[in-house]
Design a protein around this motif. Structure first.
Motif, PDB file in Angstrom:
ATOM      1  N   ARG A   1       0.850  -1.189   0.000  1.00 13.76           N
ATOM      2  CA  ARG A   1       0.000   0.000   0.000  1.00 13.76           C
ATOM      3  C   ARG A   1       0.882   1.235   0.000  1.00 13.76           C
ATOM      4  O   ARG A   1       1.872   1.307   0.705  1.00 13.76           O
ATOM      5  N   LYS A   2       0.484   2.223  -0.753  1.00 12.72           N
ATOM      6  CA  LYS A   2       1.211   3.478  -0.773  1.00 12.72           C
ATOM      7  C   LYS A   2       0.948   4.232   0.515  1.00 12.72           C
ATOM      8  O   LYS A   2      -0.071   4.037   1.175  1.00 12.72           O
ATOM      9  N   GLY A   3       1.858   5.130   0.860  1.00 14.48           N
ATOM     10  CA  GLY A   3       1.744   5.901   2.091  1.00 14.48           C
ATOM     11  C   GLY A   3       0.438   6.648   2.214  1.00 14.48           C
ATOM     12  O   GLY A   3      -0.167   6.694   3.285  1.00 14.48           O
ATOM     13  N   PHE A   4      -0.055   7.228   1.122  1.00 14.64           N
ATOM     14  CA  PHE A   4      -1.305   7.977   1.164  1.00 14.64           C
ATOM     15  C   PHE A   4      -2.465   7.095   1.590  1.00 14.64           C
ATOM     16  O   PHE A   4      -3.278   7.469   2.437  1.00 14.64           O
ATOM     17  N   TYR A   5      -2.555   5.898   1.027  1.00 11.06           N
ATOM     18  CA  TYR A   5      -3.670   5.016   1.333  1.00 11.06           C
ATOM     19  C   TYR A   5      -3.578   4.486   2.755  1.00 11.06           C
ATOM     20  O   TYR A   5      -4.595   4.342   3.427  1.00 11.06           O
ATOM     21  N   ARG A   6      -2.371   4.229   3.211  1.00  7.65           N
ATOM     22  CA  ARG A   6      -2.193   3.797   4.598  1.00  7.65           C
ATOM     23  C   ARG A   6      -2.590   4.925   5.534  1.00  7.65           C
ATOM     24  O   ARG A   6      -3.242   4.708   6.553  1.00  7.65           O
ATOM     25  N   PHE A   7      -2.197   6.147   5.195  1.00  8.13           N
ATOM     26  CA  PHE A   7      -2.539   7.310   6.012  1.00  8.13           C
ATOM     27  C   PHE A   7      -4.050   7.422   6.199  1.00  8.13           C
ATOM     28  O   PHE A   7      -4.537   7.680   7.295  1.00  8.13           O
ATOM     29  N   MET A   8      -4.802   7.219   5.125  1.00  9.48           N
ATOM     30  CA  MET A   8      -6.252   7.354   5.183  1.00  9.48           C
ATOM     31  C   MET A   8      -6.902   6.325   6.110  1.00  9.48           C
ATOM     32  O   MET A   8      -8.036   6.503   6.528  1.00  9.48           O
ATOM     33  N   GLN A   9      -6.176   5.266   6.451  1.00  9.00           N
ATOM     34  CA  GLN A   9      -6.718   4.203   7.299  1.00  9.00           C
ATOM     35  C   GLN A   9      -6.335   4.345   8.776  1.00  9.00           C
ATOM     36  O   GLN A   9      -6.858   3.632   9.615  1.00  9.00           O
ATOM     37  N   LEU A  10      -5.407   5.242   9.099  1.00 12.56           N
ATOM     38  CA  LEU A  10      -4.856   5.296  10.449  1.00 12.56           C
ATOM     39  C   LEU A  10      -5.670   6.176  11.395  1.00 12.56           C
ATOM     40  O   LEU A  10      -5.885   7.354  11.130  1.00 12.56           O
ATOM     41  N   GLU A  11      -6.079   5.591  12.520  1.00 14.40           N
ATOM     42  CA  GLU A  11      -6.837   6.314  13.540  1.00 14.40           C
ATOM     43  C   GLU A  11      -6.011   7.438  14.165  1.00 14.40           C
ATOM     44  O   GLU A  11      -6.539   8.483  14.506  1.00 14.40           O
ATOM     45  N   GLU A  12      -4.725   7.216  14.307  1.00 20.52           N
ATOM     46  CA  GLU A  12      -3.883   8.207  14.983  1.00 20.52           C
ATOM     47  C   GLU A  12      -3.826   9.551  14.238  1.00 20.52           C
ATOM     48  O   GLU A  12      -3.460  10.564  14.812  1.00 20.52           O
ATOM     49  N   HIS A  13      -4.193   9.550  12.978  1.00 24.71           N
ATOM     50  CA  HIS A  13      -4.198  10.773  12.190  1.00 24.71           C
ATOM     51  C   HIS A  13      -5.617  11.167  11.783  1.00 24.71           C
ATOM     52  O   HIS A  13      -5.820  11.836  10.764  1.00 24.71           O
ATOM     53  N   ALA A  14      -6.603  10.804  12.594  1.00 26.29           N
ATOM     54  CA  ALA A  14      -8.009  11.018  12.247  1.00 26.29           C
ATOM     55  C   ALA A  14      -8.328  12.484  11.929  1.00 26.29           C
ATOM     56  O   ALA A  14      -9.077  12.767  10.991  1.00 26.29           O
ATOM     57  N   ASN A  15      -7.766  13.420  12.679  1.00 28.07           N
ATOM     58  CA  ASN A  15      -8.043  14.834  12.425  1.00 28.07           C
ATOM     59  C   ASN A  15      -7.488  15.286  11.082  1.00 28.07           C
ATOM     60  O   ASN A  15      -8.121  16.056  10.365  1.00 28.07           O
ATOM     61  N   LYS A  16      -6.308  14.794  10.729  1.00 29.18           N
ATOM     62  CA  LYS A  16      -5.712  15.154   9.438  1.00 29.18           C
ATOM     63  C   LYS A  16      -6.470  14.488   8.288  1.00 29.18           C
ATOM     64  O   LYS A  16      -6.636  15.081   7.226  1.00 29.18           O
ATOM     65  N   VAL A  17      -6.932  13.259   8.513  1.00 26.90           N
ATOM     66  CA  VAL A  17      -7.729  12.570   7.487  1.00 26.90           C
ATOM     67  C   VAL A  17      -9.016  13.358   7.240  1.00 26.90           C
ATOM     68  O   VAL A  17      -9.404  13.596   6.093  1.00 26.90           O
ATOM     69  N   LEU A  18      -9.664  13.774   8.322  1.00 27.10           N
ATOM     70  CA  LEU A  18     -10.899  14.558   8.200  1.00 27.10           C
ATOM     71  C   LEU A  18     -10.634  15.860   7.432  1.00 27.10           C
ATOM     72  O   LEU A  18     -11.392  16.214   6.522  1.00 27.10           O
ATOM     73  N   ALA A  19      -9.556  16.542   7.773  1.00 28.16           N
ATOM     74  CA  ALA A  19      -9.227  17.799   7.090  1.00 28.16           C
ATOM     75  C   ALA A  19      -8.933  17.564   5.615  1.00 28.16           C
ATOM     76  O   ALA A  19      -9.331  18.357   4.757  1.00 28.16           O
ATOM     77  N   LEU A  20      -8.255  16.467   5.304  1.00 30.44           N
ATOM     78  CA  LEU A  20      -7.944  16.158   3.910  1.00 30.44           C
ATOM     79  C   LEU A  20      -9.219  15.838   3.129  1.00 30.44           C
ATOM     80  O   LEU A  20      -9.426  16.338   2.022  1.00 30.44           O
ATOM     81  N   ARG A  21     -10.081  15.007   3.713  1.00 32.64           N
ATOM     82  CA  ARG A  21     -11.354  14.699   3.053  1.00 32.64           C
ATOM     83  C   ARG A  21     -12.153  15.974   2.800  1.00 32.64           C
ATOM     84  O   ARG A  21     -12.702  16.175   1.716  1.00 32.64           O
ATOM     85  N   LYS A  22     -12.226  16.829   3.818  1.00 37.61           N
ATOM     86  CA  LYS A  22     -12.990  18.064   3.683  1.00 37.61           C
ATOM     87  C   LYS A  22     -12.398  18.938   2.581  1.00 37.61           C
ATOM     88  O   LYS A  22     -13.130  19.512   1.767  1.00 37.61           O
ATOM     89  N   CYS A  23     -11.088  19.053   2.538  1.00 32.03           N
ATOM     90  CA  CYS A  23     -10.438  19.849   1.505  1.00 32.03           C
ATOM     91  C   CYS A  23     -10.798  19.321   0.122  1.00 32.03           C
ATOM     92  O   CYS A  23     -11.142  20.091  -0.779  1.00 32.03           O
ATOM     93  N   MET A  24     -10.739  18.009  -0.032  1.00 39.90           N
ATOM     94  CA  MET A  24     -10.997  17.409  -1.340  1.00 39.90           C
ATOM     95  C   MET A  24     -12.433  17.657  -1.801  1.00 39.90           C
ATOM     96  O   MET A  24     -12.665  18.007  -2.949  1.00 39.90           O
ATOM     97  N   VAL A  25     -13.397  17.507  -0.929  1.00 39.14           N
ATOM     98  CA  VAL A  25     -14.786  17.714  -1.352  1.00 39.14           C
ATOM     99  C   VAL A  25     -15.126  19.199  -1.453  1.00 39.14           C
ATOM    100  O   VAL A  25     -15.966  19.586  -2.263  1.00 39.14           O
ATOM    101  N   THR A  26     -14.449  20.029  -0.674  1.00 41.21           N
ATOM    102  CA  THR A  26     -14.667  21.474  -0.748  1.00 41.21           C
ATOM    103  C   THR A  26     -14.252  22.011  -2.108  1.00 41.21           C
ATOM    104  O   THR A  26     -14.932  22.849  -2.695  1.00 41.21           O
TER     105      THR A  26
END
Length: 179
Positions: free
Chosen positions: A83-108
């Motif tokens: 798995r590439k780093g980006f896809y692993r990042f999207m699965q990690l609980e420890e970075h939940a706030n950053k995942v949320l911010a990234l998702r929001k940025c993408m849909v915004t």
């Protein structure tokens, strides 16, 4: 319509990263997915993802670090590739706030966030309906739009919603199997 296709492609990137590759799905699943996305969007998605990552301090470093750690992984493969780093990042609980911010940025970037920061569910549903109008997938997709929970969209997690929607489109049920 282009925005729906782009949004659904973003979700599909996450869908694949979770190990649910379309080649492992039925011909109906693949056909439904094709109706809901366009190939021309890949370059735009890639650029948008890069911009959103760059907007978050330290995020690229986290992804790069995860990329390096792939060498040490056992059994964490998607179709024979690490798995590439980006896809692993999207699965990690420890970075939940950053995942949320990234998702929001993408849909915004594609206009799916209302002024109050909520996900514009009505806009997404309207564009999905327009993309399947008159096709053989319209009836099942409408059923999915009526039945699939939109709770995941509160956290901009389009992947969960798309998974249900593609299943309904292909099978008329929330699962990948026809009943």
């Amino acid at each position: 319509m282009m925005q729906t296709s782009v949004l659904l492609l973003v979700a599909f990137v996450a869908f694949v990263s979770a190990g649910h590759h379309m080649k492992q799905k039925s011909p109906e699943h693949r056909a439904c997915f094709q109706v809901l996305k366009t190939r021309e969007d890949k370059k735009e998605i890639k650029e948008m993802k890069k911009r959103c990552i760059a907007q978050q301090d330290g995020l690229q470093d986290i992804i790069d670090d995860l990329e390096c750690k792939n060498e040490d992984l056992q059994g964490d493969q998607v179709r024979g590739r690490k798995r590439k780093g980006f896809y692993r990042f999207m699965q990690l609980e420890e970075h939940a706030n950053k995942v949320l911010a990234l998702r929001k940025c993408m849909v915004t970037k594609f206009g799916y966030v209302n002024e109050d920061d909520s996900f514009n569910i009505a806009k997404l549903k309207s564009e999905v309906l327009a993309s399947v109008a008159g096709s053989e997938w319209e009836v099942n997709t409408k059923l999915g739009l009526e039945s699939c929970s939109t709770d995941s969209l509160k956290t901009y997690d389009v992947m969960q919603y798309l998974k249900c929607l593609v299943n309904y489109c292909a099978t008329g049920t929330p699962t990948s199997q026809k009943q």
